[in-house]
Design a protein around this motif. Structure first.
Motif, short mmCIF file in Angstrom:
data_model
loop_
_atom_site.label_atom_id
_atom_site.label_comp_id
_atom_site.label_asym_id
_atom_site.label_seq_id
_atom_site.Cartn_x
_atom_site.Cartn_y
_atom_site.Cartn_z
N LEU A 84 44.50 45.45 -90.88
CA LEU A 84 43.95 44.20 -90.53
C LEU A 84 44.84 43.67 -89.64
CD1 LEU A 84 43.20 42.80 -94.01
CD2 LEU A 84 41.82 43.95 -92.54
N ASN A 85 44.20 43.12 -88.38
CA ASN A 85 44.74 42.04 -87.47
C ASN A 85 44.34 40.96 -87.26
OD1 ASN A 85 46.69 44.52 -86.02
ND2 ASN A 85 44.81 45.27 -86.40
N ILE A 105 28.39 48.76 -76.75
CA ILE A 105 30.10 49.15 -76.53
C ILE A 105 30.90 48.19 -76.86
CG2 ILE A 105 31.57 49.82 -74.89
CD1 ILE A 105 29.53 51.28 -73.22
N MET A 106 31.76 48.50 -77.78
CA MET A 106 32.77 47.30 -78.11
C MET A 106 34.05 47.88 -77.89
SD MET A 106 33.39 45.77 -81.93
CE MET A 106 32.27 44.54 -82.06
N GLN A 107 34.87 47.15 -77.36
CA GLN A 107 36.23 47.77 -77.02
C GLN A 107 37.12 46.92 -77.20
OE1 GLN A 107 36.67 49.44 -72.93
NE2 GLN A 107 38.92 49.42 -73.04
N ASP A 108 38.55 47.35 -77.75
CA ASP A 108 39.49 46.68 -78.17
C ASP A 108 40.59 47.09 -77.52
OD1 ASP A 108 41.58 45.08 -79.49
OD2 ASP A 108 41.80 46.49 -81.27
N THR A 109 41.14 46.29 -76.60
CA THR A 109 42.24 46.54 -75.70
C THR A 109 43.67 45.64 -75.79
OG1 THR A 109 40.77 47.27 -73.84
CG2 THR A 109 43.15 46.86 -73.26
N ARG A 110 44.72 46.17 -76.39
CA ARG A 110 45.96 45.33 -76.69
C ARG A 110 47.06 45.47 -75.71
NH1 ARG A 110 46.07 46.76 -83.12
NH2 ARG A 110 44.00 46.89 -83.43
N ILE A 111 47.46 44.44 -75.49
CA ILE A 111 48.38 44.36 -74.27
C ILE A 111 49.59 43.80 -75.16
CG2 ILE A 111 49.17 43.25 -72.50
CD1 ILE A 111 46.39 42.71 -71.67
N GLY A 112 50.68 44.31 -75.00
CA GLY A 112 52.13 44.06 -75.45
C GLY A 112 52.90 43.64 -74.58
N CYS A 152 47.23 37.46 -80.68
CA CYS A 152 47.66 38.01 -81.95
C CYS A 152 48.62 37.06 -82.70
CB CYS A 152 48.13 39.38 -81.80
SG CYS A 152 48.86 40.02 -83.19
N LEU A 153 48.24 36.84 -83.90
CA LEU A 153 48.91 35.91 -84.75
C LEU A 153 49.93 36.64 -85.51
CD1 LEU A 153 45.97 33.67 -85.77
CD2 LEU A 153 47.63 33.10 -84.31
N ASP A 154 50.05 37.95 -85.53
CA ASP A 154 50.69 38.83 -86.39
C ASP A 154 52.07 39.11 -85.71
OD1 ASP A 154 48.71 39.02 -88.19
OD2 ASP A 154 47.95 40.74 -87.30
N ASN A 155 52.32 38.87 -84.51
CA ASN A 155 53.64 39.06 -83.85
C ASN A 155 53.75 38.36 -82.62
OD1 ASN A 155 52.55 40.75 -81.69
ND2 ASN A 155 52.03 42.23 -83.33
N ASP A 156 54.84 38.29 -82.07
CA ASP A 156 55.03 37.49 -80.62
C ASP A 156 54.85 38.18 -79.57
OD1 ASP A 156 55.23 34.99 -82.24
OD2 ASP A 156 57.45 35.68 -82.28
#
Length: 157
Positions: A84-85, A105-112, A152-156
């Motif tokens: 869960l995110n 099409i659904m795409q989840d791209t995460r940027i750190g 994201c609320l899970d990390n900074d």
């Protein structure tokens, strides 16, 4: 608004049992393109859920009878716990036409990011991008039904 993305992983050939348990819970989830012709064979899904606030998920939804039945059923069909995110929206639009049409099409791209100032800069650029896509869809629709950017609320990072 409060958004939840969940990655769920299945034992091969257990999707149908998992989906039967999930049918009472969700409107938005995606199957990997590799399984578009045979959902039953998929080994994962990407769920996208929207709540008014965090408490709606953790105090109401997770304690509901259908969710408790689901949580008791799925361990026999999954290879991992639910991933869960949690997110808040930065910009964009959900369901442009308001008709709840299924997406192709659904795409989840995460940027750190390496630090808080980098994160702030990226979020500002994502907000600008989401605004431009939204305005473009209003003036010349291209078929983009949903385009959202999140923090994201899970990390900074």
């Amino acid at each position: 608004m409060f958004f939840l993305f969940a990655n769920c992983n299945f034992i091969p050939d257990h999707y149908d049992a998992w989906q039967a348990a999930y049918d009472n819970l969700a409107e938005h989830f995606g199957i990997p393109l590799d399984y578009a012709d045979d959902f039953s064979k998929t080994t994962s899904i990407f769920a996208f859920e929207v709540y008014g606030c965090r408490e709606d998920l953790y105090e109401t939804h997770l304690n509901s009878k259908p969710m408790q039945q689901f949580l008791n059923t799925i361990p026999d069909h999954t290879t991992t716990d639910l991933d869960l995110n949690h997110y808040s929206a930065v910009g964009g639009f959900l369901d442009r036409d308001g008709d709840k049409r299924e997406c192709a099409i659904m795409q989840d791209t995460r940027i750190g990011c390496k630090d808080a100032s980098s994160r702030e800069a990226v979020l500002k650029r994502l907000e600008t991008l989401a605004s431009k896509v939204k305005e473009s869809e209003k003036s010349e629709p291209s078929g983009v039904l949903t385009f959202m950017t999140f923090s994201c609320l899970d990390n900074d990072a």
